[in-house]
Scaffold this motif. Structure first.
Motif, PDB file in Angstrom:
ATOM      1  N   PHE A 372       0.810  -1.219   0.000  1.00  0.00           N
ATOM      2  CA  PHE A 372       0.000   0.000   0.000  1.00  0.00           C
ATOM      3  C   PHE A 372       0.841   1.266   0.000  1.00  0.00           C
ATOM      4  N   ASN A 373       2.159   1.122  -0.071  1.00  0.00           N
ATOM      5  CA  ASN A 373       3.035   2.249  -0.377  1.00  0.00           C
ATOM      6  C   ASN A 373       3.846   1.874  -1.612  1.00  0.00           C
ATOM      7  N   ASN A 374       4.857   2.657  -1.911  1.00  0.00           N
ATOM      8  CA  ASN A 374       5.658   2.386  -3.106  1.00  0.00           C
ATOM      9  C   ASN A 374       6.419   1.068  -2.994  1.00  0.00           C
ATOM     10  N   MET A 375       6.594   0.400  -4.138  1.00  0.00           N
ATOM     11  CA  MET A 375       7.489  -0.753  -4.202  1.00  0.00           C
ATOM     12  C   MET A 375       8.913  -0.238  -4.396  1.00  0.00           C
ATOM     13  N   ALA A 376       9.850  -0.875  -3.702  1.00  0.00           N
ATOM     14  CA  ALA A 376      11.229  -0.391  -3.765  1.00  0.00           C
ATOM     15  C   ALA A 376      12.108  -1.240  -4.669  1.00  0.00           C
ATOM     16  N   SER A 377      11.915  -2.562  -4.667  1.00  0.00           N
ATOM     17  CA  SER A 377      12.804  -3.412  -5.451  1.00  0.00           C
ATOM     18  C   SER A 377      12.135  -4.738  -5.765  1.00  0.00           C
ATOM     19  N   LEU A 378      12.730  -5.468  -6.713  1.00  0.00           N
ATOM     20  CA  LEU A 378      12.228  -6.793  -7.075  1.00  0.00           C
ATOM     21  C   LEU A 378      13.390  -7.688  -7.456  1.00  0.00           C
ATOM     22  N   ALA A 379      13.144  -8.994  -7.476  1.00  0.00           N
ATOM     23  CA  ALA A 379      14.141  -9.963  -7.939  1.00  0.00           C
ATOM     24  C   ALA A 379      13.407 -11.185  -8.461  1.00  0.00           C
ATOM     25  N   SER A 415      10.514  -1.327   9.078  1.00  0.00           N
ATOM     26  CA  SER A 415      10.665  -0.098   8.298  1.00  0.00           C
ATOM     27  C   SER A 415      10.748  -0.474   6.818  1.00  0.00           C
ATOM     28  N   SER A 416      10.952   0.520   5.971  1.00  0.00           N
ATOM     29  CA  SER A 416      10.945   0.299   4.522  1.00  0.00           C
ATOM     30  C   SER A 416      11.964  -0.756   4.101  1.00  0.00           C
ATOM     31  N   VAL A 417      11.554  -1.650   3.201  1.00  0.00           N
ATOM     32  CA  VAL A 417      12.468  -2.637   2.607  1.00  0.00           C
ATOM     33  C   VAL A 417      13.123  -1.978   1.402  1.00  0.00           C
ATOM     34  N   THR A 418      14.457  -1.936   1.389  1.00  0.00           N
ATOM     35  CA  THR A 418      15.162  -1.213   0.320  1.00  0.00           C
ATOM     36  C   THR A 418      15.646  -2.133  -0.800  1.00  0.00           C
ATOM     37  N   ASN A 419      15.876  -3.425  -0.477  1.00  0.00           N
ATOM     38  CA  ASN A 419      16.375  -4.330  -1.510  1.00  0.00           C
ATOM     39  C   ASN A 419      16.027  -5.763  -1.170  1.00  0.00           C
ATOM     40  N   VAL A 420      15.777  -6.560  -2.192  1.00  0.00           N
ATOM     41  CA  VAL A 420      15.491  -7.989  -2.023  1.00  0.00           C
ATOM     42  C   VAL A 420      16.242  -8.778  -3.094  1.00  0.00           C
ATOM     43  N   THR A 421      16.561 -10.035  -2.785  1.00  0.00           N
ATOM     44  CA  THR A 421      17.216 -10.887  -3.771  1.00  0.00           C
ATOM     45  C   THR A 421      17.004 -12.350  -3.419  1.00  0.00           C
ATOM     46  N   PHE A 422      17.128 -13.215  -4.428  1.00  0.00           N
ATOM     47  CA  PHE A 422      17.101 -14.663  -4.242  1.00  0.00           C
ATOM     48  C   PHE A 422      18.537 -15.182  -4.158  1.00  0.00           C
ATOM     49  N   THR A 423      18.738 -16.278  -3.449  1.00  0.00           N
ATOM     50  CA  THR A 423      20.020 -16.967  -3.527  1.00  0.00           C
ATOM     51  C   THR A 423      20.015 -17.847  -4.780  1.00  0.00           C
ATOM     52  N   ILE A 429      15.218 -16.248   0.282  1.00  0.00           N
ATOM     53  CA  ILE A 429      15.087 -14.832  -0.077  1.00  0.00           C
ATOM     54  C   ILE A 429      15.802 -14.020   0.994  1.00  0.00           C
ATOM     55  N   VAL A 430      16.559 -13.018   0.575  1.00  0.00           N
ATOM     56  CA  VAL A 430      17.240 -12.129   1.518  1.00  0.00           C
ATOM     57  C   VAL A 430      16.747 -10.709   1.264  1.00  0.00           C
ATOM     58  N   SER A 431      16.467  -9.984   2.347  1.00  0.00           N
ATOM     59  CA  SER A 431      15.984  -8.601   2.210  1.00  0.00           C
ATOM     60  C   SER A 431      16.759  -7.683   3.142  1.00  0.00           C
ATOM     61  N   GLN A 459      21.305   2.039   8.610  1.00  0.00           N
ATOM     62  CA  GLN A 459      20.210   1.904   7.647  1.00  0.00           C
ATOM     63  C   GLN A 459      20.764   1.284   6.369  1.00  0.00           C
ATOM     64  N   PHE A 460      20.293   0.083   6.040  1.00  0.00           N
ATOM     65  CA  PHE A 460      20.817  -0.624   4.874  1.00  0.00           C
ATOM     66  C   PHE A 460      20.046  -0.216   3.623  1.00  0.00           C
ATOM     67  N   SER A 461      20.798   0.280   2.621  1.00  0.00           N
ATOM     68  CA  SER A 461      20.159   0.745   1.391  1.00  0.00           C
ATOM     69  C   SER A 461      20.442  -0.167   0.204  1.00  0.00           C
TER      70      SER A 461
END
Length: 917
Positions: A372-379, A415-423, A429-431, A459-461
């Motif tokens: 319900f807010n902006n999407m930050a990243s995808l993988a 808090s806001s998720v800034t990045n996500v990725t798959f192994t 999944i790591v975020s 704060q991890f960006s």
């Protein structure tokens, strides 16, 4: 043809505003999402977003009774007539004013549109092709304020309109002598819903303050009498009434309702209404307004939704409460019931929720919610089956690319998720988040099994995981450091210092244990993970580094900088191999509040996300703009631009300011008008309670926050302000013939099949490039001949055949047949394919995705069958033991009887013993 990507689907947004509608069979729900509509198939658990869009957000949708047509109306009153069968736009129309509701008649011949205080009846488009599909029949005036809702009688003879002036008006669709119009009062608030009883003129009206009025008519539907023209004067009056509206449109016949009821004509008695009863819904709060209602005529079920997220089910006309439930803490914006009355659809615009509830079993049929807010990243997952997204709402969601639905949501971040990725395994999944943690999630058990933290809060960006999946790295926004953890133990292994600005992006090399980090300090540093975590190279940039990406073979590095350039580097020699100036391709629109032109504004914009294609020949770039660009790396030229949105409800979409919004005091956009009903996104002021109107709203700005190519290369996805957009290659529309001559015809191909020249038939079929014909040829080849045919194929067709097999395997039921083709091709031509690994990689990943999908489905089925077999065996053993015990008991009874008889007891005493036992 290679980049003929088309809009495929919209994930991450299931409902925004407007009314929900069920399909004719009741198995699908149609939901407006921004300026598009999505169709959710509840039986097959799939979603599809139609490739049509309006210029602004959709406010109401009208479906025809046969389910073939839909009318979409946006905020300004611009309408599209869309075929739900061909997914094509049939007609454009403009109502010139915002439309509050639209409804087809049950017979499908007419439809009513309400705007301002008038109801307009149009002839519905028929089977004949017309120049103007919408022909105005009659205009009905009655209410003094805006109209809110419509309902038709079952035979399409009359309709009822509710209004904000607390009145309800019944109109005749034809010129009835005893029902021209009728006005009903009795309410003290806005009318939310008005419904006719089945095959009757009896009415139910529901208002916003939670009041239900039951109205009974003194006339049946059969009692309506057609009006006969008695004089020439009436015809002249009608001609006078057929004037033109304010916008110059002919208004058709105009019927004006008055406060008093029309007088009886002759012996015909007019239709009269009487209020039979009045009911009140339970109020559970000061601001618990009734916001939406739906009525199912066959089962007499009334569903009402409230501002507090509660809904009630009542049986009418007795007003018996069946049950009530709270499904959300936000306002229910729309309610709909399917044709059978079993399923109820709810839309909550505040959270972007769409729920389908089966009220008899009290269970969810469908439950989806976007970010319900902006999407930050995808993988993408390594097999391309799943997409993971992280958003500003702190949630991590995993989407199935085949169904388009979210199947798991992780809410551990605060808090806001800034990045996500798959192994690389695809099961973890790591975020990374601004809450100072990076988390690892298990896709087998759906749990957060590792939490990585730093010694001091940071704060991890940015985030990256190495190829082995053993090392997790995250870059800090405030301390300029990079933290390295072990996935196995969760321990912090090293803190890498050296950057003099926030770390904007991290990327591990696909082939070596080397980490690339870009920073705002105008450098990209390459860190060697094997050699004491030392800086291997430092690449000097012309401006702040925003994004860095490795080519799939690890031989090149692409870096996006703040000055709008993309530079390419050789990571081994630390030399720059090329650059692309992309600032002019961004074409930023002008914001409503900007003091400078769009051209000047674009000079300060840049690409914020980069991604290489699967073959490494091109790069995908997006940023603070509505455009996504694909560049050729070798030639350093723009190949294609995609406009991801044409929705003018977003800010920064138009190149020039609208002079109509300029006043002597400046732009109207700078004037804060408070929070409207559905304009923009609401931001409550700190400390306000729910229901307080002290909130501000803003127009979201269109931007692309993250981009990724799928591992198969068949599609790419982008997280935008609209949601998660997926663009894919539509193979049915792409025709790319090669080596085509006059002899290559379907007849000649089938002739080769009759002659059992299998290899020649396959080559000819690929030259003609018709999917159905190629499949027919391939499935005609005998199972035993596959290895011979594969061995005799020319090299140029091996890759194409492997790609076709990978695509067919995903949809076909002939698993063993196509798997044999794939295995034989890879075994015979493996060395040749290995030499072209870069080009063949997307095909192999598509093959892996298809095999993995079937493996998952079959393993579930096999596990279920094994469980059933074990259960049946255990049950038969239990019954066998029971039977054996019973037989043993019978033998003991016989022995007792023989002993008693031998002791000389009579039959009577034996019976007594039996009774006692």
């Amino acid at each position: 043809m290679k980049f003929a990507y088309r809009f495929s689907n919209l994930f991450g947004a299931v409902y925004r505003q407007g009314n929900l509608s069920f399909s004719k069979d009741g198995n699908s729900v149609v939901s407006p999402v921004g300026n598009r509509i999505s169709v959710f198939d509840l039986k097959n658990n799939k979603s599809e977003t139609l490739p049509v869009s309006t210029t602004k957000n959709i406010t109401c949708v009208g479906l025809s009774p046969d389910g073939n047509l839909a009318i979409l109306v946006d905020e300004d009153g611009a309408a599209l007539l869309v075929s739900l069968i061909t997914r094509a736009v049939l007609h454009h129309f403009h109502f010139h004013k915002p439309v509050s509701s639209i409804r087809f008649s049950p017979d499908g011949r007419k439809f009513i549109v309400t705007k301002e205080n008038v109801a307009l009846m149009y002839h519905a488009p028929g089977k004949q092709r017309e120049f103007n599909a919408f022909v105005l029949d009659k205009s009905y005036y009655g209410p003094y304020d805006e109209t809110t809702c419509i309902d038709w009688t079952d035979d399409s003879k009359c309709f009822v309109v509710g209004s904000k002036d607390m009145s309800t008006w019944v109109f005749g669709a034809e010129r009835w002598a005893n029902l021209i119009y009728y006005s009903l009062g009795g309410h003290k608030d806005v009318i939310v819903g008005c419904f006719f009883e089945k095959d009757s003129l009896d009415l139910y009206t529901v208002s916003q303050d939670g009041t239900l009025c039951v109205w009974e008519s003194n006339t049946e539907l059969d009692g309506l009498v057609l009006h006969k023209r008695t004089s020439q004067r009436e015809e002249e009056d009608d001609e006078e009434q057929r004037d033109e509206g304010e916008d110059g449109e002919p208004r058709g016949e105009v019927i004006r309702g008055k406060a008093e009821a029309p007088k009886d004509e002759g012996k015909t008695k007019n239709v009269r209404y009487k209020q039979m009863s009045k009911h009140f819904f339970n109020k559970e709060g000061d601001f618990n307004n009734l916001t939406a209602a739906a009525f199912h005529k066959e089962s007499h079920i009334l569903v009402t939704g409230f501002a507090s997220g509660i809904f009630h089910l009542h049986e009418l006309p007795e007003f018996n409460l069946i049950h009530s439930l709270s499904i959300s803490d936000q306002r229910i914006a729309s309610v709909a019931m399917n044709s059978s009355g079993d399923w109820i659809g709810f839309g909550c615009s505040g959270l972007g929720q769409l729920l389908v509830w089966e009220w008899q079993s009290e269970s969810y049929v469908f439950k989806q919610q976007g970010h319900f807010n902006n999407m930050a990243s995808l993988a993408y997952s390594p097999d391309g089956q799943y997409i993971v997204t992280g958003g500003d709402d702190g949630k991590v969601k995993v989407w199935n690319t085949n169904s388009g639905l979210c199947f798991v949501t992780f809410t551990e971040h605060t808090s806001s998720v800034t990045n996500v990725t798959f192994t690389s395994s695809g099961f973890v999944i790591v975020s990374a988040s601004l809450d100072g943690t990076a988390r690892a999630y298990d896709l087998h058990r759906y749990r957060n099994f590792r939490t990585f933290t730093s010694p001091r809060p940071a704060q991890f960006s940015s985030l990256a995981v190495d190829v082995s999946g053993e090392l997790v790295s995250a870059g800090a926004q405030d301390s300029f450091e990079i933290f390295i953890w072990s996935m196995q133990t969760g321990r912090l292994l090293e803190v890498l210092g050296g950057h003099e600005g926030p770390v904007s992006c991290l990327c591990f090399s696909p082939v070596q244990s080397i980490l690339a980090s870009s920073s705002w300090d105008r450098t990209v540093r390459l860190w060697d993970m094997n050699d004491s975590w030392q800086t291997k190279e430092t690449l000097r940039l012309t401006s702040d580094g925003l994004s860095v990406s490795y080519r799939p073979d690890g031989q090149e590095l692409a870096v996006a900088t703040l000055d709008g350039e993309i530079s390419f580097w050789n990571p081994h020699t630390a030399t720059q191999t090329g650059s692309i100036v992309g600032r002019h391709d961004l074409q930023m629109g002008r914001k409503e509040t900007d003091k400078i032109t769009a051209k000047q504004s674009a000079k300060g914009k840049s690409f914020t996300s980069l991604c290489y294609s699967a073959d490494g020949e091109s790069v995908l770039a997006g940023g603070q703009s509505k455009f996504v660009c694909i560049y050729n790396v070798k030639e350093q030229i723009l190949l294609k631009k995609f406009e991801i949105s044409c929705n003018l409800s977003f800010d920064a979409m138009e190149e020039f300011l609208d002079r109509r919004k300029m006043t002597e005091f400046g732009s109207l956009a700078l004037v804060d008008e408070g929070a409207g009903d559905g304009d923009g996104v609401h931001l409550s002021l700190p400390g306000v309670k729910r229901g307080d109107m002290s909130s501000r709203h803003f127009k979201p700005e269109i931007r692309v926050s993250s981009l990724r190519f799928s591992p198969t290369g068949r599609s790419w996805a982008a997280t935008t302000t609209e949601g998660l957009l997926v663009y894919s290659l539509d193979s049915s529309l792409v025709f790319d013939p090669y080596d085509l001559d006059l002899d290559v015809t379907p007849a000649s191909i089938r002739k080769q099949l009759r002659l059992q020249e299998w290899a020649a038939a396959i080559v000819l079929a690929f030259r003609l490039n018709e999917r159905a014909l190629t499949q027919e040829v391939l499935e005609t080849v005998p199972h035993k001949e596959i290895s011979v045919v594969c061995g005799s194929l020319p090299d140029v067709y091996v890759e194409k055949l492997l790609g076709f097999v990978a695509a067919s395997l995903e949809r076909s039921g002939h698993l063993q047949f196509y798997l044999t083709w794939a295995q034989t091709l890879l075994m015979l031509h493996g060395q040749k394919l290995k030499n072209r690994s870069g080009a063949i990689l997307p095909t192999l990943q598509a093959l892996q995705k298809s095999i993995q999908k079937h493996f998952d489905d079959l393993s579930k089925l096999c596990d279920f069958n094994m469980y059933n077999i074990r259960y049946a065996v255990a049950l038969s053993k239990q019954r066998g033991m029971k039977r054996a015990a019973e037989e043993e008991g019978e033998e003991e009874d016989e022995e007792e009887e023989e002993e008693l008889l031998s002791e000389g007891m009579s039959e009577a005493s034996l019976e007594d013993v039996g009774v006692a036992l």
